[in-house]
Write a protein that holds these residues in place. Sequence first.
Motif, mmCIF file in Angstrom:
data_model
loop_
_atom_site.group_PDB
_atom_site.id
_atom_site.type_symbol
_atom_site.label_atom_id
_atom_site.label_comp_id
_atom_site.label_asym_id
_atom_site.label_seq_id
_atom_site.Cartn_x
_atom_site.Cartn_y
_atom_site.Cartn_z
ATOM 1 N N GLU A 351 0.827 -1.203 0.000
ATOM 2 C CA GLU A 351 0.000 0.000 0.000
ATOM 3 C C GLU A 351 0.864 1.256 0.000
ATOM 4 O OE1 GLU A 351 -3.571 0.343 2.318
ATOM 5 O OE2 GLU A 351 -3.530 -1.800 2.821
ATOM 6 N N LYS A 352 1.908 1.287 0.839
ATOM 7 C CA LYS A 352 2.726 2.504 0.907
ATOM 8 C C LYS A 352 3.528 2.704 -0.376
ATOM 9 C CE LYS A 352 6.868 0.875 3.396
ATOM 10 N NZ LYS A 352 7.673 1.124 4.628
ATOM 11 N N ARG A 355 1.059 4.378 -2.789
ATOM 12 C CA ARG A 355 0.882 5.799 -2.437
ATOM 13 C C ARG A 355 2.098 6.620 -2.831
ATOM 14 N NH1 ARG A 355 -1.373 3.457 2.362
ATOM 15 N NH2 ARG A 355 0.616 3.750 3.465
ATOM 16 N N GLY A 358 1.954 7.689 -6.356
ATOM 17 C CA GLY A 358 0.756 8.415 -6.758
ATOM 18 C C GLY A 358 -0.363 7.573 -7.305
ATOM 19 N N GLN A 360 -3.802 5.484 -6.954
ATOM 20 C CA GLN A 360 -4.961 5.220 -6.108
ATOM 21 C C GLN A 360 -5.340 3.750 -6.283
ATOM 22 O OE1 GLN A 360 -8.207 7.954 -6.464
ATOM 23 N NE2 GLN A 360 -6.904 9.760 -6.217
ATOM 24 N N TYR A 361 -5.753 3.123 -5.200
ATOM 25 C CA TYR A 361 -5.936 1.671 -5.247
ATOM 26 C C TYR A 361 -7.070 1.238 -4.335
ATOM 27 C CZ TYR A 361 -3.474 2.055 -0.813
ATOM 28 O OH TYR A 361 -3.121 2.404 0.459
#
Length: 460
Positions: A351-352, A355, A358, A360-361
């Motif tokens: 996840e990081k 992010r 850039g 989105q997930y």
Amino acid sequence: MAMERLVVIGGDAAGMSAASQARRLKGPDELEIVAFERGHFSSFSACGIPYWVGGDVPERDDLIARTPAEHRERGIALRMRTQVTEIDVAGGRVRSRDLESGAESWTGFDKLVIATGARPVRPPLPGVDAPGVHGVQTLDDGQALLDTLARTNGRRAVVMGAGYIGVEMAEAMLKRGYEVTVLNRGEQPMATLDPDMGRLVHAAMDSMGITTVNGAGVTKILTGGDGRVRAVATENAEYPADVVILGVGVEPETTLARAAGLPLGAYDGLLTDLAMRVRGYENIWAGGDCVEVLDLVSGRERHIALGTHANKHGQIIGTNAGGGYATFPGVVGTAVSKVCDLEIARTGLREKDARAVGLQYVTATIESTSSAGYYPDASRMTVKMLAERRTGRLLGVQIVGREGAAKRVDIAAVALTAGMTVEQMTTLDLGYAPPFSPVWDPVLVAARKATTAVREAGSR
């Protein structure tokens, strides 16, 4: 026309794969190959060291793929216990030192391969160089650790770090009958996973009898009157130790490259083009743990120290240095590990990571079994999947479970490389029989749930 000389710095996976492949393409009358290795062993499996220390691999020599004598028989002049101390790019030569005699000499090259690998991170802590504190990067390191264990009466081991090396060495010490404490400065063990998946690893390690302390930044290593390690201190506590193992990761060994002015990236790894040439240098190549590689999912360079990549790099380099043509497109970041009977796997982005670039997930996490639920000894696994919010493109997969869990990540690795969406994955024609999988494989169940999450996100 004078014979060309290929010089290789580093006698393990990338370096000797490159030398061997170049030799296949050009004989000794066309290309002279000289390789330098500072250690006692060539072409060995560093990844197997925890299993040798733990007793799963009986003999050290089982980890050696090809001995120095075997390389020499194939026309490669491999100089063992010889350390390259300087690269003179403009002069086309390297300076080396014989570690036994101390003698130094220069060797000219027409083509150069840098395969200097990685070095264990040794935090600059008081006591880190005390007897009883060990890294585990080379066979020499593994032998030194085993020698220490043979001389040590106490049975308390502290492992600093809870990444791949840390958890594998924790298992090895547990198998040797040690009381094991793992000190992890992060939120959860296995920082290559998201914290929610790392929490599963933590719980499993606790159930195995491994004490894992998170948020434990080590401040110093304490020694006794004999100078040997006796404990590891954090800000809040002291942990008694008869042996300490450094498992806080590795970093590219690019000291020579930096001094020579060669280009390094954000992780201090050498930067290469698709042909594994060092950027801006026609006849210098680099591969293995000393380079940064392109992450095909994020589009950024990363440092990933794995023998799989090193051997592939060597094949590419050897082909190009031998007059052929080959390229290395990049990686998706696949890795598997285990601690006792727990299997851990990941590929793509956390996840990081998403992010940071850039993206989105959406995420989807499911629990399933390795075989049909009614089949005897079906084991549970948890699968987490990341997909890009708008497109549904697969971004990453993490798996934690028992037997049959880890290698399922290869399905996701192929899907990532192909740029598939999670919806496309739901129709993959995977093998099925009750002993091997439920009707819906766990990876496909996660893909279905991720597909639903993408659709729901698109409606908002």
